[in-house]
Design an enzyme around this catalytic site. Structure first.
Site, mmCIF file in Angstrom:
data_model
loop_
_atom_site.group_PDB
_atom_site.id
_atom_site.type_symbol
_atom_site.label_atom_id
_atom_site.label_comp_id
_atom_site.label_asym_id
_atom_site.label_seq_id
_atom_site.Cartn_x
_atom_site.Cartn_y
_atom_site.Cartn_z
ATOM 1 N N GLN B 251 -0.418 -21.493 2.436
ATOM 2 C CA GLN B 251 0.640 -20.524 2.205
ATOM 3 C C GLN B 251 1.749 -21.129 1.346
ATOM 4 O O GLN B 251 2.256 -20.503 0.419
ATOM 5 C CB GLN B 251 1.227 -20.092 3.557
ATOM 6 C CG GLN B 251 1.821 -18.729 3.589
ATOM 7 C CD GLN B 251 0.843 -17.653 3.150
ATOM 8 O OE1 GLN B 251 1.235 -16.741 2.459
ATOM 9 N NE2 GLN B 251 -0.430 -17.752 3.483
ATOM 10 N N HIS B 254 1.866 -21.341 -2.617
ATOM 11 C CA HIS B 254 2.075 -20.149 -3.439
ATOM 12 C C HIS B 254 3.386 -20.190 -4.206
ATOM 13 O O HIS B 254 3.455 -19.772 -5.358
ATOM 14 C CB HIS B 254 2.103 -18.891 -2.564
ATOM 15 C CG HIS B 254 0.773 -18.259 -2.380
ATOM 16 N ND1 HIS B 254 0.042 -17.769 -3.422
ATOM 17 C CD2 HIS B 254 0.028 -18.038 -1.261
ATOM 18 C CE1 HIS B 254 -1.103 -17.266 -2.957
ATOM 19 N NE2 HIS B 254 -1.142 -17.422 -1.653
ATOM 20 N N GLU B 319 3.817 -11.518 7.583
ATOM 21 C CA GLU B 319 2.794 -10.952 6.704
ATOM 22 C C GLU B 319 1.391 -11.339 7.199
ATOM 23 O O GLU B 319 0.536 -10.493 7.383
ATOM 24 C CB GLU B 319 3.019 -11.489 5.276
ATOM 25 C CG GLU B 319 2.040 -10.942 4.256
ATOM 26 C CD GLU B 319 2.138 -11.692 2.928
ATOM 27 O OE1 GLU B 319 2.785 -12.766 2.876
ATOM 28 O OE2 GLU B 319 1.552 -11.216 1.936
ATOM 29 N N HIS B 320 1.196 -12.650 7.412
ATOM 30 C CA HIS B 320 -0.077 -13.146 7.943
ATOM 31 C C HIS B 320 0.160 -13.812 9.293
ATOM 32 O O HIS B 320 1.139 -14.544 9.452
ATOM 33 C CB HIS B 320 -0.682 -14.218 7.026
ATOM 34 C CG HIS B 320 -0.861 -13.792 5.607
ATOM 35 N ND1 HIS B 320 0.002 -14.171 4.607
ATOM 36 C CD2 HIS B 320 -1.808 -13.021 5.023
ATOM 37 C CE1 HIS B 320 -0.417 -13.662 3.452
ATOM 38 N NE2 HIS B 320 -1.498 -12.944 3.670
ATOM 39 N N ASP B 353 -7.828 -13.428 2.122
ATOM 40 C CA ASP B 353 -7.328 -13.389 0.739
ATOM 41 C C ASP B 353 -8.432 -13.042 -0.243
ATOM 42 O O ASP B 353 -8.188 -12.369 -1.249
ATOM 43 C CB ASP B 353 -6.797 -14.780 0.338
ATOM 44 C CG ASP B 353 -5.372 -14.988 0.759
ATOM 45 O OD1 ASP B 353 -4.738 -14.017 1.200
ATOM 46 O OD2 ASP B 353 -4.898 -16.143 0.668
ATOM 47 N N HIS B 412 15.603 34.218 3.874
ATOM 48 C CA HIS B 412 14.333 33.810 4.481
ATOM 49 C C HIS B 412 13.814 34.907 5.415
ATOM 50 O O HIS B 412 12.619 35.215 5.432
ATOM 51 C CB HIS B 412 14.508 32.510 5.265
ATOM 52 C CG HIS B 412 14.576 31.280 4.408
ATOM 53 N ND1 HIS B 412 15.546 31.087 3.456
ATOM 54 C CD2 HIS B 412 13.782 30.178 4.351
ATOM 55 C CE1 HIS B 412 15.347 29.906 2.868
ATOM 56 N NE2 HIS B 412 14.282 29.347 3.390
#
Lengths: 428, 428
Positions: B251, B254, B319-320, B353, B412
């Site tokens: 991770q 990145h 996220e993960h 991934d 209406h």
């Protein structure tokens, strides 16, 4: 009403007003103040803008009871029946988890779960629509959201409209706070002593509320920020001019920026609707609003064929579409872009606004090309799950490592390979 | 890596950089220029920023073939297998229309239809990830989107990376344009001579691309603008330190702003992982990036119990999430908020991934509380349909009119009542 020949592309995109920079600044300050000072800031803004000094934000059981006692029983029944219809249709939208078994006892999943908490903004005064309370609250509750909260600005007597309280109770909400404006949005996003924060904020509001929703977006989710309402009606000469005119005006009475469009193959109908709109306008309580809307954003288009009418409608992607023609059902199959479609003479748009069970929070300003009305999916989220067994990993990891190295992410390759490393001293 | 005692709430929300106002202005000018000058503006910006003068934006069949010929056959096979897995899982997400029959031959429906056209942005150079091409393109195509287009900035030789072209072809896309940056987003939103406009733009990009997506939002739909990536790992003393460390570093490599968190009940594991991260860091090609990430946003938290670890994870909404414990499957049931969950030692995050079939475009920065990874629903929209028969209308319209009058929308009420009006001269 103006009558024009239909060209292949019509567009009624009204240029949205640019956000007033003073409003942006005010909203930013209000949000900061609420983040810092909590309830104290809420009481101060409520005194300043709503003209009432409250000592307690939460609507009490007594206030709820009082609202019901003041309310006509027939209307309670009508709202309950509408709520049942909305609930039934939205329950049909509930989805199941997806479970995909892979080889070697492995699997991947897609778990669908409701949000934890949702806040619903309800405008004050005459813009406090009980139907909107039902339309926003019921999908959230049907989706399984555990906590659904309403915020709404009190009137000068420190109360909320009975219709809002009654609709909330019928929907199944009892956590209601008397606070509105940007300060209410800030409280929902960041929390105060009285109001715990939520994960998503929905519901319509004035420009301060819209700006506040934009500012807290990211911290929480928000629904789309709706533009003025619009309707397109496709009609042939089987349609009745007075009915078509009434439907156009039902849209126009919402807002001077609302847009009402008739696309018809009948020159006779076009002329009659134009006359009839004028006649009915003079009898309408909200004549001033409706007239401004019709003059600026109302049009009658003469189409050469229903095919051309459908093509232009798909370009327009209207929020609401009525089809009042022979074979209206078949014609509706050719519509690719519309928020909601109302088929035939007896399905005028207010049927959906109040009662049929479909949602009346719909995409405006041509966004029906790519977005949808409020629905169950707006209140759930999906989590994917991966389980690989040892055997599966053994078979697949060299491919994964190769793909990672293709992207020059050596660390990713080592992560999947590390399960094959000799452990030596690492886990002694 | 820093080791801390777990308190009940941990948060790794990194403060996002404020948008650079010069960039905002540049992007605005670029978009206006493309709206006005079309292809000519695209060629000019491509020359200015990508350093190449093109005479044609579209990738030719010859370029596609050349890319395949230059590509290792084993990698083509790996990408194809990954694409098949992604396709299979996303096909499971396809939904059926909802059809609800009401009394008296009436019905309401919910029609689910794909968007007409979607554009996928693919970054240039080393950030051109073929896996991202698959992850964005396949859900759109499986959803039934008729036209899926790729835009990507060319390198100085006027070409796109072979890996992007190969992945696009495997996914099923052949309409690819050599244009990047804000100018590509403008072309997708507004169209030029060469590039027809789309309804939604997805895919990652640099800050200019993100700003351009924000600016065209409303004209078209956009996907979420992703923040830096993050992982949380819950592990007990059955986990192997070298594997946990490798997963944290996958991770961290990145992005210097990526965040890697281990939450463990094992003091022994905590210490070993800390040592092992340092050892593996020194061997990593992207050491510099990963080290910055680990130092700033990497943490090891010592939890008193797995219960406490789960609670903190739900607050974090990562996220993960990897769960490497005894009874990992059971523990995963207690996770309410995460983008994707990877269960057990053999399901390290790169499995998702690249390969398992779940989507790797996932909600970052705690937004998994209220949002989901990319999925089929992102490429469809729902249209509601109402059909009331005459008999149904007769029974229901007085209720609808009452509800409309409760909201003081007389127009209406008249719309639903108009079907009962005596027509007289109106339709002679």
């Amino acid at each position: 009403m103006k009558i024009e020949k239909l060209t292949d592309t019509i567009s009624l995109q009204r240029s949205m007003e640019q956000a007033n920079i003073d409003h942006v600044t005010t909203v930013h300050e209000v949000i900061s103040d609420v983040k810092e000072n909590g309830d104290q800031a809420l009481f101060a803004y409520t005194e300043k803008w709503d003209g009432v000094r409250l000592s307690n934000l939460k609507v009490s059981d007594e206030e709820m009871e009082e609202a019901f006692l003041s309310f006509e029983p027939q209307l309670v029944e009508d709202l309950k029946e509408a709520a049942d219809n909305i609930r039934l249709f939205h329950e049909k939208q509930i989805r199941q988890n997806i479970d995909l078994a892979l080889e070697k006892n492995s699997y991947i999943q897609y778990r669908i779960s409701p949000l934890d908490a949702v806040g619903l903004y309800v405008p004050g005064g005459t813009a406090a629509y009980p139907s909107s309370v039902l339309m926003n609250a019921i999908p959230a509750l049907v989706a399984g959201v555990n906590r659904v909260v309403i915020v709404s600005p009190p009137s000068k007597d420190g109360k909320l409209p009975a219709s809002v309280l009654v609709a909330a109770k019928i929907a199944g909400i009892t956590e209601i706070y008397k606070v509105g404006g940007a300060q209410a949005i800030a409280a929902l996003a960041y929390g105060t002593e009285s109001i715990k924060p939520v994960d998503k904020i929905t519901g319509p509001g004035n420009s301060y509320v819209a700006l506040a929703k934009r500012e807290v977006f990211g911290k929480v989710a928000i629904d789309m920020i709706a533009g003025p309402s619009e309707i397109a009606i496709i009609a042939d000469d089987t349609a009745f001019a007075d009915e078509v005119a009434a439907d156009l005006l039902a849209q126009a009475e919402h807002d001077p920026f609302a847009s009402s469009v008739l696309i018809t193959t009948s020159e006779r109908l076009a002329q009659k609707v134009s006359d009839e709109v004028e006649r009915q306008l003079q009898l309408l309580p909200r004549e001033e609003i409706a007239r401004a809307s019709i003059e600026n954003y109302g049009r009658i288009y003469l189409a050469e064929s229903l095919h051309q009418a459908v093509k232009a409608t798909n370009e327009l992607a209207p929020e609401h579409l009525e089809i009042i023609t022979e074979n209206a059902k078949e014609l509706s199959e050719q519509i690719r872009h519309a928020g909601a479609i109302f088929i035939g003479r007896y399905s005028s748009e207010p049927v959906g606004d109040y009662f049929a069970g479909t949602n009346h929070v719909l995409p405006t300003n041509s966004t029906a090309r790519f977005s949808s009305g409020l629905n169950i999916d707006d209140f759930v989220k999906k989590t994917s799950v991966v389980y690989y067994s040892k055997e599966m990993w053994q078979e697949q990891y060299p491919k994964i490592a190769r793909l990672a190295r293709l992207e020059r992410l050596e660390g990713h390759a080592r992560s999947v390979e590390s399960r094959s490393w000799e452990k030596g001293l690492l886990n002694d």
